[in-house]
Scaffold this active site. Sequence first.
Site, PDB file in Angstrom:
ATOM      1  N   ASN A 226      36.550  42.371  31.773  1.00  0.00           N
ATOM      2  CA  ASN A 226      36.684  42.380  33.226  1.00  0.00           C
ATOM      3  C   ASN A 226      38.098  42.835  33.548  1.00  0.00           C
ATOM      4  O   ASN A 226      39.052  42.089  33.329  1.00  0.00           O
ATOM      5  CB  ASN A 226      36.417  40.950  33.741  1.00  0.00           C
TER       6      ASN A 226
ATOM      7  N   LYS B 248      39.423  43.377  36.386  1.00  0.00           N
ATOM      8  CA  LYS B 248      39.930  42.819  37.655  1.00  0.00           C
ATOM      9  C   LYS B 248      40.594  43.930  38.482  1.00  0.00           C
ATOM     10  O   LYS B 248      40.151  45.071  38.435  1.00  0.00           O
ATOM     11  CB  LYS B 248      40.874  41.650  37.372  1.00  0.00           C
TER      12      LYS B 248
ATOM     13  N   HIS C 250      32.345  35.297  40.007  1.00  0.00           N
ATOM     14  CA  HIS C 250      33.571  34.987  39.261  1.00  0.00           C
ATOM     15  C   HIS C 250      34.402  33.967  40.050  1.00  0.00           C
ATOM     16  O   HIS C 250      34.435  34.021  41.285  1.00  0.00           O
ATOM     17  CB  HIS C 250      34.366  36.277  39.039  1.00  0.00           C
TER      18      HIS C 250
ATOM     19  N   GLU D   5      37.421  33.757  40.686  1.00  0.00           N
ATOM     20  CA  GLU D   5      38.420  34.323  41.607  1.00  0.00           C
ATOM     21  C   GLU D   5      37.751  34.749  42.923  1.00  0.00           C
ATOM     22  O   GLU D   5      38.357  34.669  43.988  1.00  0.00           O
ATOM     23  CB  GLU D   5      39.132  35.518  40.944  1.00  0.00           C
TER      24      GLU D   5
ATOM     25  N   GLU E  94      33.063  29.976  32.402  1.00  0.00           N
ATOM     26  CA  GLU E  94      34.495  30.222  32.485  1.00  0.00           C
ATOM     27  C   GLU E  94      35.177  29.032  33.144  1.00  0.00           C
ATOM     28  O   GLU E  94      35.233  28.957  34.383  1.00  0.00           O
ATOM     29  CB  GLU E  94      34.768  31.484  33.303  1.00  0.00           C
TER      30      GLU E  94
ATOM     31  N   GLY F 177      43.253  33.130  32.594  1.00  0.00           N
ATOM     32  CA  GLY F 177      44.587  33.714  32.784  1.00  0.00           C
ATOM     33  C   GLY F 177      45.723  32.735  32.558  1.00  0.00           C
ATOM     34  O   GLY F 177      46.870  33.021  32.897  1.00  0.00           O
TER      35      GLY F 177
ATOM     36  N   SER G 135      41.007  33.111  28.669  1.00  0.00           N
ATOM     37  CA  SER G 135      42.051  33.308  27.653  1.00  0.00           C
ATOM     38  C   SER G 135      41.507  33.605  26.255  1.00  0.00           C
ATOM     39  O   SER G 135      42.061  33.135  25.258  1.00  0.00           O
ATOM     40  CB  SER G 135      43.008  32.113  27.639  1.00  0.00           C
TER      41      SER G 135
END
Length: 253
Positions: A11, A13, A97, A99, A169, A175, A215
Site C-alpha cells: 500500500n 498510500k 483502511h 487511516e 491491521e 507506521g 510495520s
Amino acid sequence: MENRKPFIAGNWKMFKTCSEAVNTAGQLVKLVKHANDIDVMIAPPFTALVPVSDVVKGSCVSLGAQNLFWEDEGAYTGEISSAMLVSAGCKYVIIGHSERRQYFGETDETVNKKIGSAIKDDLIPIFCVGESEKERESKATFSVLDKQVKRGIEGFSTDDLEALVIAYEPVWAIGTGKTATSSQAQEVHQFLRSMLDKILGNMLAKSIRILYGGSVKPSNIKELMTMPDVDGALVGGASLSAETFSKLVHYQV
Ligand code: PGA
C-alpha cells in the site's frame, strides 16, 4: 496455511509521483519475476494507476487501488468508482483502511457499501479491520473486530465473498515500528477465521486469506508467515522501495 496462496500486498498510500511510481514498479517487476506460488499486489495513488498498469502488465505483479466510492457514476466531485478502477487495470481494492476510518470519516456502513461495489464490478476487496491501542489495552480487541467484520460483510452471499481478502491491521502497529508479535497476530487471525466459520461456513473460512499489516519488514516477515492463519501481509512503509518489498515477496528464500 492449508491451500491458501500467500499474498504480499503493498500500500503506497500518498507517496510517489507518476514517474516515481513507474520507476519503482519497473524495478519491482524485474526483482520478483521468478517469484512462484505467491500473489503480489501494489496499490499506488490514483494518479499513477494507469501508467503503473502498463508497467506491470504481463508480470506477476497485480494492481490495486487504495479506495473507491460506491456509486457507479454521478456528481460526486473527487470520487472514483469501482468500474473506473477496473478500467485503469485494477484487480484489487483496499477498503476500510484505518487511516480512511480515522481521517476521512469511514464507518462500518460505508465500508460495507464499498465492499458491495467492488464485488459488483469483480474487484477483489482487501477489507481492513483492526483495533486501536486503547481498545487493545481495555481488552476490547475481539469485540471491536467482531463488529467491524460482521458489519463490513453484512448482506453478502457466500458467492459474493468467495474472493474476499481480509487484512488485520492493529492501528497501534501501523507506521509505528511496533509489530504485533507473531503469536498476537496468530491469536487474532485464528479468532477471525473462527468468526468466518460461524458466519460463512467452513469452506469459505478455510479459503479466505487473512493478511497481517502493521510495520511488516524483511526482519519480521518470515516469523509472521510461519503462523498457520497468517496468509500474507499488507505492507505500507516497506513497500515503497522495490528492493525491500521484493525481499518480502521472497520471504521463503
Ligand atoms: P506500515 O503500514 O507497514 O507502514 O505499518 C501498513 C498499512 O497501513 O497498510
